[in-house]
Motif scaffolding. Sequence first.
Motif, PDB file in Angstrom:
ATOM      1  N   MET A 173       1.760   6.940  -6.747  1.00 34.17           N
ATOM      2  CA  MET A 173       0.725   7.931  -7.049  1.00 34.17           C
ATOM      3  C   MET A 173       1.241   9.348  -6.784  1.00 34.17           C
ATOM      4  N   MET A 174       2.026   9.491  -5.724  1.00 29.58           N
ATOM      5  CA  MET A 174       2.550  10.818  -5.423  1.00 29.58           C
ATOM      6  C   MET A 174       3.568  11.262  -6.471  1.00 29.58           C
ATOM      7  N   GLN A 175       4.391  10.319  -6.962  1.00 40.52           N
ATOM      8  CA  GLN A 175       5.343  10.673  -8.006  1.00 40.52           C
ATOM      9  C   GLN A 175       4.634  11.040  -9.308  1.00 40.52           C
ATOM     10  N   GLU A 176       3.579  10.295  -9.668  1.00 34.71           N
ATOM     11  CA  GLU A 176       2.806  10.654 -10.844  1.00 34.71           C
ATOM     12  C   GLU A 176       2.150  12.009 -10.681  1.00 34.71           C
ATOM     13  N   ASN A 177       1.692  12.259  -9.480  1.00 32.25           N
ATOM     14  CA  ASN A 177       1.030  13.538  -9.204  1.00 32.25           C
ATOM     15  C   ASN A 177       1.993  14.715  -9.389  1.00 32.25           C
TER      16      ASN A 177
ATOM     17  N   LEU B 240       0.828  -1.207   0.000  1.00 32.67           N
ATOM     18  CA  LEU B 240       0.000   0.000   0.000  1.00 32.67           C
ATOM     19  C   LEU B 240       0.859   1.253   0.000  1.00 32.67           C
ATOM     20  N   ARG B 241       1.943   1.235   0.750  1.00 26.61           N
ATOM     21  CA  ARG B 241       2.845   2.393   0.814  1.00 26.61           C
ATOM     22  C   ARG B 241       3.509   2.634  -0.545  1.00 26.61           C
ATOM     23  N   ASP B 242       3.969   1.529  -1.178  1.00 27.75           N
ATOM     24  CA  ASP B 242       4.585   1.679  -2.500  1.00 27.75           C
ATOM     25  C   ASP B 242       3.600   2.248  -3.513  1.00 27.75           C
TER      26      ASP B 242
ATOM     27  N   ARG C 289      -2.970  18.485 -10.633  1.00 28.06           N
ATOM     28  CA  ARG C 289      -2.167  18.038  -9.485  1.00 28.06           C
ATOM     29  C   ARG C 289      -2.977  18.137  -8.193  1.00 28.06           C
ATOM     30  N   LEU C 290      -2.891  17.054  -7.402  1.00 25.03           N
ATOM     31  CA  LEU C 290      -3.522  17.030  -6.073  1.00 25.03           C
ATOM     32  C   LEU C 290      -2.569  17.606  -5.024  1.00 25.03           C
ATOM     33  N   LYS C 291      -3.168  18.096  -3.954  1.00 21.84           N
ATOM     34  CA  LYS C 291      -2.348  18.619  -2.870  1.00 21.84           C
ATOM     35  C   LYS C 291      -1.788  17.472  -2.032  1.00 21.84           C
ATOM     36  N   GLN C 292      -0.765  17.794  -1.262  1.00 18.53           N
ATOM     37  CA  GLN C 292      -0.031  16.769  -0.507  1.00 18.53           C
ATOM     38  C   GLN C 292      -0.912  16.105   0.538  1.00 18.53           C
TER      39      GLN C 292
END
Length: 1658
Positions: free
Chosen positions: A826-830, A819-821, A838-841
């Motif tokens: 997803m965060m790198q794609e974002n 799940l973490r990976d 772009r989504l916020k952190q």
Amino acid sequence: MDNIGSLEVRWVQGFTNKNIEFVDNKTLCYSCGNHVCFLNLETKLQSVLQGPGEGIGALTANGNSGIFAFSEQKLSPSIFVYIFPQLQLKNELKGTAQLDYTSLTLSDGGPYLGCCSSLPDHTLTVWNWENAEPICTQPQAGQDVISLVFNPQNWLQLCALGTTSITVWSIEKSASFHVLKPRVIEVPATDGSLAGGLVPTSHTVSDKLPYYGPEMPPSAISGLKGDKAESIVTKLCTKARLTPTAICWTATSELYVGCAEGFLLLIDPEGLSVLVLFNPTNLDAIPGLRQISFQGLTLNKNGLIAAGKDGVVRCLQIKGTQTDITQTWQLQQPVTTVKFSPDYETLLLSSDTGQIYVLNPTLSDKIVKVLDVLYGNFVAAALSHTDKNICVSVRDSGELQLWSVDGICLSSLSLEAEVTTLACCPIAQYAAVGTTSGNILFVDLNREQQPRLVHQVQLYHTPVDHLVFDQEGHYLLTGASDSHIYVLDAKPSKKFSVIGYTVVPGRILSLSTQCIRDCEQVKVLALCTGQEGKKHEGSLLTLLSLPAKDLAGPDCVDQHGCLSTHILKVCGYEVPHPLKSCVLGISEVFAYCHRRKTLQRFQLPQDTDSLSSQQVVQLEVKEEVKGHPLGPACLVLSPHHLWLGSIGRDGLLCIRETASMERYSELQCHSCRLGGIRNLTFSADSQTLLTAGFKDGSLVCTNLRIKGMDAEVNKATQHSRSMARFLKNTFKTENLVLIDLPKWSQGSCGGTEKPEENEVSGGAETVDVTEQDERYTNLLSSPSSHPTWLESRRDAVLKEETEQYSEIKKNWRKTIKELRDAVQEMMQENENLSDIERLKQHEFNLNVEEQRRLEAMVEQEVTRVREEIEWKILAKFYLRDVLKRECWDSMKVNGRAIKAFHSEHEVKNYPLKQRTEKEVEELRRVQSNRKFEKAACTQSSLKKSSNPTSTKKEEQGEEDHMAESVAVTGSFSAGLGYSNPYIYDQFSLKTTEQRINQIILLQDLIYCIKTAFNTEFEALHRQKMQELNRVRDRNRRIREIMVELDMKEKLWEPSLTNSEWPERLLTVDDSEIKAEKYLTPEQKKEEERKKLEEQRRLAAKGDNCRERALNDMMDGVLEVKKEDILKMEIPPPEFVLNKPDIHWNEEEKKVYKVYEKKTKDLSEEKEKYRKLLETEVKKLQASTKDATTRFDETLTKLIEKKIKCEMAIHQEELKITYLVYSVIIEEEMRNRELELKLKHEKALAYKDEIGEEVKRHEEEVELFHETYDSIIAEDKVLDKEFRKEFFDVPTHIVDHLYKLFKRRPRVQKMRTQTDNNSNPFKEQRLCGSLAPDALGKMLKAMEELDAPENIPEGLNPSIWERFCLVRRTKVESEQKVKVKALTLAEMQAFLQKRRDEDKAVQQEIKNLSDELESLHKQKNHFLTDIMVQVLLKQGQVEISTTDLTADYTDSVLLHRSVVEDLNRTIRMLGEQKIASMVECKDFRKGIIQLEWEHKMMKMQMEDLNNKARDIQMLRLSEEQQDYLNKTNQDSRVSKQVSILEKTIAFQEKTHQQSIQHRIKKIEQLKRQAAMKAEKSTILDQQLPNVQVTVAERRHIYEAIASEENQEAKTEERHQEIVQKKNLEDLARAQAEDLAFLWAELERLRMKNFPSLDQLKHN
């Protein structure tokens, strides 16, 4: 108070080593808490006397009379005097002491007691305890008194031992009047030197220095006044003194004193002399005494017994100043007390660890221990529940002790831990002990002589406060401050296992149990403080109900050990007032309220099943009675629940009936001042109580006697028996198990298993979140070094869960990692998406609440850290502001320096503070006064100017003054141009005010000198700044030139240092800060805004093609400057670059020639310009060097000026120092004068007082003398009236009766002689007033003379009776005369001492007057002998200086002309002397030459005479005479040779004959040797028989002829003497013959060897 019975002390144990005394020859007494204990040394039996007050203070005893006395501990204490062994109160002495008595002592010479009180009066009092009257008292006399001791030889001497001094108080008496007179003996210093006078603390004048004024004592220097001034100064100005710790009177009324430093002193109280008998610091000190620290001294016939901290008792033999050790005894503990019994047979030794030893030195050297109760305070005590009633106690040092029912110590065990509580088990012979570290120790008590530790368990990390067994021994319950109550199985068969625990609200203040046999329940009552209650009081009662059986099942506790709710029933109660202690009864609770100082009873509700554990029931007080006035108090219920015991800090033990608490009995068991009672316990039959004191170190066992209540006693006994029968089988079973348990050791199993730590690999760069969580969990759950039972259990549960759910956890970790990976992808794609997509952190956070919590926690920590940093910064800012304000802002001129450019020379200015208004006003006042004084002097000089002769003298004086001004003024300041017209002349300073004014004027002069120098300094500083600016300008031009010339050289560019520019230190530049600058969010926004504005400005500027073209073609300028000539380059023609020179045409060649010419011209121009620039650089550098060199020269001149200013300033400061010193000396003399006047006034007042006292005592002596004369007259009348009394008796019978009338028994010789001669003290001298039984002894002795068998023949018995009455009357009269005579002698001696004191006071007054007069003379001399400062050149000082400081004591200041005239005269006389000396030298030279020639002639004559004499006295042999007489020498030589040849031939012949003879002799000897060998063999065979025969004959001869042997020896001795005499005669005769032969030989030699003189005459 309605008493229910009485409390009787059964025994008391404990030892404080405070006071221990002999009360008779075989009995000791010592204080223990509120009791005085008596120990019989023979029977070892103890008895106890309870103190009448609230505690025992000081204690003393007199073993000869059996009297002992002690003080009580309370406000306004009394002293109680008892007699032993009756223990009867003789008297109560009520003195003036307000708090306590520090020391008591009893006299051997009468009914006298000495005492010393403590703060605040420190009164020393001597009592007549028979009459309860103080005979003399002295207030403020015992500030540091440790102990008091009467002189055994004379009760009129009382020694008070202090910390640094010893005072011997003499009791002087006149009839019934007594007075105390002190004799203070100062002990030596710590180095062994005898204390001398005071050492002044300031301006001690050395012998090598000149006179600076009179020396004053320290009291005058310090300026202290009053009665205590001298004592304060004495303490400050004297050396550190020895600390006396032990004293002992000698048979000669001297004192042995032992010190803590190991010194032994002998003090004479009469002569106030101190003799050091032993000094441990000496090199020749006895090794056995070097390490001793004296703690006790006592004296007997064999020597001085000394004891110290090293545990060795020594017998010292002292002869003069020589100290030897005759005997030693070794103890294991340090000895603190050493005393002899009254008969001096038994030596008592005691230690501070609770042991008492006795020793009989005359019988044996064996030391016997008579008491061993250890030392320290009891923490807890308990009575065992067995038939033996053994008492168990523990001390604060961890020592467990067992006591018998009679108070005898059976054994002890060191637990090696600090203990807090104790409890005894009712079903087995063991005790549970709680410690401060949270451990529970189980001690087996079956072997009374050897208790042992069998088990140990740690339940807390805090001290164990409570240990309670239930009445039937099912459980052991514990309590501490962490609100946990642990339940342990009390049976040894269960290995004392921990069943479980429960948690109560708040800290546990009290814990009690109640076992209900009918319903098989154990109820536990805990008094708690509540979650937010006070620390030492609680209003919540928690009642726990436990089943008496089946509590060890698996369902009883959860996995962590907490008791289940279906097993443990909890009820909560709340009381109206906070309680301090409570105890659980049968459906009721007894409690103590400290606020109301009352005992309260609460009734518990019966129906509690419907109540929940969270519900709290309010309880009401059913009964309330007054409790202990001084709390807090503790309550204990008796085993049969009918009696309630309470103890408090007041030391009272109260026993009440539970049915009616109004009825009670109380007993003062322990000292109230030392904390009262700590612990109380009942015996199984409820009739014996055991209490332990808080800090008095005593353990008291009491018996409860119930009057008229046999039924109550029977109930207690029946309950005890029924419980014993009920627990009998259990006790036997468990006790056998307990005995078989092994002894506990540190390595015994009982620890907890540590959970295994999961290994975390640190090789990966990215650490898994789950792994971090797991590691954090493991760190939190890791046990400490000594885990408790609960921690071990939790660790075990955690380990079990880890093993059980390991697979599930592993799967969860894998899922979480996946799940973490996924989230990270997803965060790198974002991040790669556009801003819109772009989504916020925070939208990727799966647990927003946890993130917010962590952020809040981090923000809170940041805020805390930021506040701490801000506070530190604020503190530093404040310190910086203070320093800046005090050291910078307050300065008118700040300190700075100027450094030279080319050297290390540096000059500093004078930092100056702004003058205060007070200083300026004071200066103006002094200047105004000086103006008025000068005006007055000018007016007087104008009047004198009318006289012409005086005018000439004044002019001459002015000229001399001008010539001497520099030397006499004592300073160079006038020569430097700095002068003050108001400064006094040095020779005119007479008064103190003038000196003070002169100091102010000189300080102003110094200020002016510094200000003037600072002005020049500032001008030079500005000059340097200008030079620096010029150097910078030149360097700027040089750099430009170096850039043009493309040179790279380092330029010398000076700058200001911190000392030259100190303002720079007060500001911080950004370049000095190495850390990155922190920007707040607002500042960051401002920076971003500025960057955006700059970008917009640059974008708006756009592309300017004109500027770009100008930069490309002409470097941005329109015309070429001369400075740019070096940058110019002529471009070559294009054909030069495209084709070779052989292909050039003529035109191209011409163009190229023009190009070369231009290039050559340009190069020449460049070279000229370069040389021009280099010349300019050199000029600039030379200019810089010249300017800086000139500045350095100016700086050197300023330095020289600074040195001169420093000299002038130091000279003026030296003047100020002298003036200040003179003012201080004058002030000291004024203080000394006031001190002497005060002493003089006191001496006069004391003289008046002594005079009145002398007059009063003279009147008393006169009146008493009249009474004495009348008594003597009456006695003489009885003598005269004797014959008249018997007028009817015949004369011869009257004469006989008169002889009998004068006859007296010899009472004076009838002294009691003791069998023991170990007492070193003689019989004490008793004066008349001290011998009241003398008349009784005389009358008793008269009974023998009055017996009927002494009646003369023919005398009527009635007349004999009348005669006896008359004689008894006469005896009484004579005894009365003797008593009166002794009293009169005492009164006269007392009067004489007062007269001596009067004379001493008169002498003291005379001495004070003389000292005042001498002080006045010294003061006048000091004021007139003014100290002036004179400046002289080196050649003008005619004093030899061996040291750095010359001695001008015997010097004279002369005018220069006087010295020059003397020098001129000396030179003239010197030249005359040299001329006369040259003339004398020449004449003397001729005389010496003639004397030498005469002496040479005489020596030559003497040499020739000696040679002639030697020739005349030369002796010649016959050969020499023949040689001289004969002329033919050859014939004489040949004749001698022939004689020698004949002699040699004869000697060879003789030698051959001798050899032949020797050979024959050898052969003959060999034959004889063979024959002797044969004979020896035969004799060896016969030797044994001969030896036997010889031995037999020798024995026979020795047996028979002993007398003959004696005669033979005598005869042999006679023969030896005769032979010696013959040999002496023979030697004498031979000596005479030898002398005769020597004389004849001399005569013949003279005859055969004549001298040359005789030969010449022949």
